[in-house]
Scaffold this active site. Structure first.
Site, PDB file in Angstrom:
ATOM      1  N   GLU A 282      52.343  49.241  48.418  1.00 30.33           N
ATOM      2  CA  GLU A 282      50.713  49.820  48.476  1.00 30.33           C
ATOM      3  C   GLU A 282      50.330  49.147  49.155  1.00 30.33           C
ATOM      4  OE1 GLU A 282      50.563  47.268  44.170  1.00 30.33           O
ATOM      5  OE2 GLU A 282      52.243  46.442  45.163  1.00 30.33           O
TER       6      GLU A 282
ATOM      7  N   ARG B 213      41.989  45.443  48.503  1.00 29.35           N
ATOM      8  CA  ARG B 213      42.904  45.701  47.499  1.00 29.35           C
ATOM      9  C   ARG B 213      41.903  45.049  46.361  1.00 29.35           C
ATOM     10  NH1 ARG B 213      47.686  41.827  44.658  1.00 29.35           N
ATOM     11  NH2 ARG B 213      47.638  43.281  42.501  1.00 29.35           N
TER      12      ARG B 213
ATOM     13  N   HIS C 146      48.711  47.405  38.489  1.00 29.86           N
ATOM     14  CA  HIS C 146      49.157  48.040  40.242  1.00 29.86           C
ATOM     15  C   HIS C 146      49.589  49.916  40.156  1.00 29.86           C
ATOM     16  CE1 HIS C 146      52.809  44.930  38.052  1.00 29.86           C
ATOM     17  NE2 HIS C 146      53.014  44.859  39.729  1.00 29.86           N
TER      18      HIS C 146
ATOM     19  N   ARG D 113      55.451  36.106  32.208  1.00 33.27           N
ATOM     20  CA  ARG D 113      54.543  36.692  31.771  1.00 33.27           C
ATOM     21  C   ARG D 113      55.298  36.932  30.765  1.00 33.27           C
ATOM     22  NH1 ARG D 113      51.389  39.468  35.797  1.00 33.27           N
ATOM     23  NH2 ARG D 113      50.095  38.822  36.682  1.00 33.27           N
TER      24      ARG D 113
ATOM     25  N   ASN E 215      44.484  41.577  51.610  1.00 35.48           N
ATOM     26  CA  ASN E 215      45.452  41.817  49.585  1.00 35.48           C
ATOM     27  C   ASN E 215      44.739  40.459  49.923  1.00 35.48           C
ATOM     28  OD1 ASN E 215      45.997  41.352  47.564  1.00 35.48           O
ATOM     29  ND2 ASN E 215      47.542  41.749  47.520  1.00 35.48           N
TER      30      ASN E 215
END
Ligand code: AMP
Length: 421
Positions: free
Chosen positions: A404, A111, A200, A261, A28
């Site tokens: 993940e 990823r 996601h 955010r 990643n």
């Protein structure tokens, strides 16, 4: 390149019809970091886990956790770029007998944040795939360049090895146009590829399937609302194993209140900040992505700290929590309506897995929708998927830890196996 014979490697004169190698390295790559996990796909176990952070700075750090029982090793000092970072990772892995040159390494799974509408599935990387990921940079200016750097570096290190891109957006490509399109001029939207992509996706895919498993049912038979509540947060509505709506949009800014955010907001706030507030595009981008959400509302983005402050009577933290929960409830209601029938709601990621008060507050008052949380079950701490709704509840409420890296490794390994068959 050296290769070491090993007990799980097929003798060289045997035809290789399926990958006998059982390991997958998951990478990643962020703009200044590389996270990695080496998995054994025979049982999904971790052989090594680590990260290199602050790449390009004087104060880079590599942390490598070796196979079970080993002590983590740390290195400090400048790591110039992603190539140097991956070489350092390769050296650490080799020190544990898990080097990138091992014949037991079946593939590297990367990823990749943005696959646009083009990549609907994990994909073996070649020049055409690299070009397409590059073409998507305008819609993912922060993420795709870093992902590409990681891929190119890994390909240079092991050009002979299958490298697979697993896209954050792929799970959401099943959304109908009615959910994916924004109600703006079609020509303008198409010209600039403006639509809801969602992110996601690897987590939503993994958690929705794991939730079906927890219910003892096939994913194709189950409707689930997945609430991925980490520092970034998103919700998805999954019907019969396929995503039909999700809260993040063109970028990860839309939807739920997140750590830093804003999530949903009247877009006119931006014009107002430009015209009346005199702010530049970049300043507003920073404001909404990095200085809003929980941190903007109360100065903290860690739910543990926010809960601690609430317990001490801090009103600002209380209001931030209430705004976070209010938005979450709105999405639960919206996705309930989108799905029509809901079998389960699954909480996942840092907040979803650990913050019992968030789960309790998000479900409180929704009894008429068949939703309830059992206080004792909700208080249990565990790494296992579990139900927190009372046994007689019409809709299951579950905590399902996401994974993940395992999902990326599983998809990578399945694809490499298929190509060998
Ligand atoms: P993630 O992005 O999935 O790694 O989630 C990170 C976030 O999870 C942190 O910013 C915290 O807000 C939250 N978190 C992690 N551990 C806990 C915990 N024990 N209780 C409450 N929130 C937690």
């Amino acid at each position: 390149m050296t290769s070491h014979p090993s007990p799980t490697t097929a003798p060289s004169d045997e035809p290789r019809s399926a990958p006998v190698a059982s390991r997958v390295l998951v990478l990643n790559s962020g703009s200044s970091s590389v996270k990695y996990q080496l998995l054994d796909m025979r049982d999904g176990s971790r052989l090594a886990v680590g990260l290199v952070e602050r790449i390009g700075e004087e104060t880079s750090r590599l942390k490598h956790t070796p196979p079970a029982g080993g002590h983590p090793r740390e290195q400090f000092g400048p790591v110039a770029d992603h190539e140097a970072a991956l070489k350092a990772v390769a050296t650490e892995l080799a020190a544990d007998g898990l080097g990138l040159d091992s014949p037991e390494l079946a593939a590297i799974g990367h990823r990749v944040v943005h696959g646009g509408m083009y990549f609907t599935e994990p994909t073996v990387i070649d020049d055409a795939v690299l070009a397409e990921i590059e073409r998507l940079i305008p819609v993912a200016p922060l993420h795709n360049p870093a992902n590409l750097t990681g891929i190119r570096t890994a390909m240079a290190l092991r050009p002979d090895l299958p490298q697979v891109a697993v896209f954050d957006t792929a799970f959401h490509t099943t959304m109908p146009e009615s959910a994916a399109r924004y109600a703006i001029d079609v020509k303008t939207a198409d010209e600039h590829r403006i639509r809801r992509y969602g992110f996601h996706g690897t987590s939503h895919a993994y958690v929705s399937r794991a939730t079906a498993r927890l219910l003892g049912r096939a994913p194709e038979d189950v409707n689930v609302i997945v609430l991925h509540l980490g520092n970034g947060a998103s919700a998805s509505a999954v019907r019969n194993g396929r995503c039909v709506d999700t809260s993040m949009g063109l970028t990860p800014l839309e939807g739920l209140v997140m750590g830093t955010r804003s999530g949903d907001m009247d877009p006119a706030v931006i014009f107002h900040l430009m015209r009346v507030g005199g702010m530049s595009t970049d300043e507003i981008d920073t404001l909404l992505n990095k200085q809003s959400g929980l941190i903007g509302l109360c100065g903290d983005n860690d739910m543990r700290e926010i809960r601690r402050r609430i317990d001490e009577g801090d009103e600002q933290a209380r209001l931030a929590f209430d705004i976070y929960i209010h938005r979450l409830k709105k999405y639960i209601g919206a996705y309930y309506a989108v799905l029509g029938r809901v079998d389960a709601i699954a909480f996942t990621a840092g907040v979803g897995e650990n913050a019992a008060p968030v789960r309790e507050a998000a479900i409180a008052g929704l009894e008429e929708m068949g939703l309830a949380v059992d206080g004792d079950l909700n208080a249990v701490r565990s790494d296992e998927p579990r139900l927190i709704s009372p046994p007689d509840a019409r809709v299951a409420v579950a905590v399902v830890p996401t994974d993940e890296e395992l999902e990326i490794a599983t998809q990578t390994y399945a694809l490499v196996g298929k190509n060998h068959a």
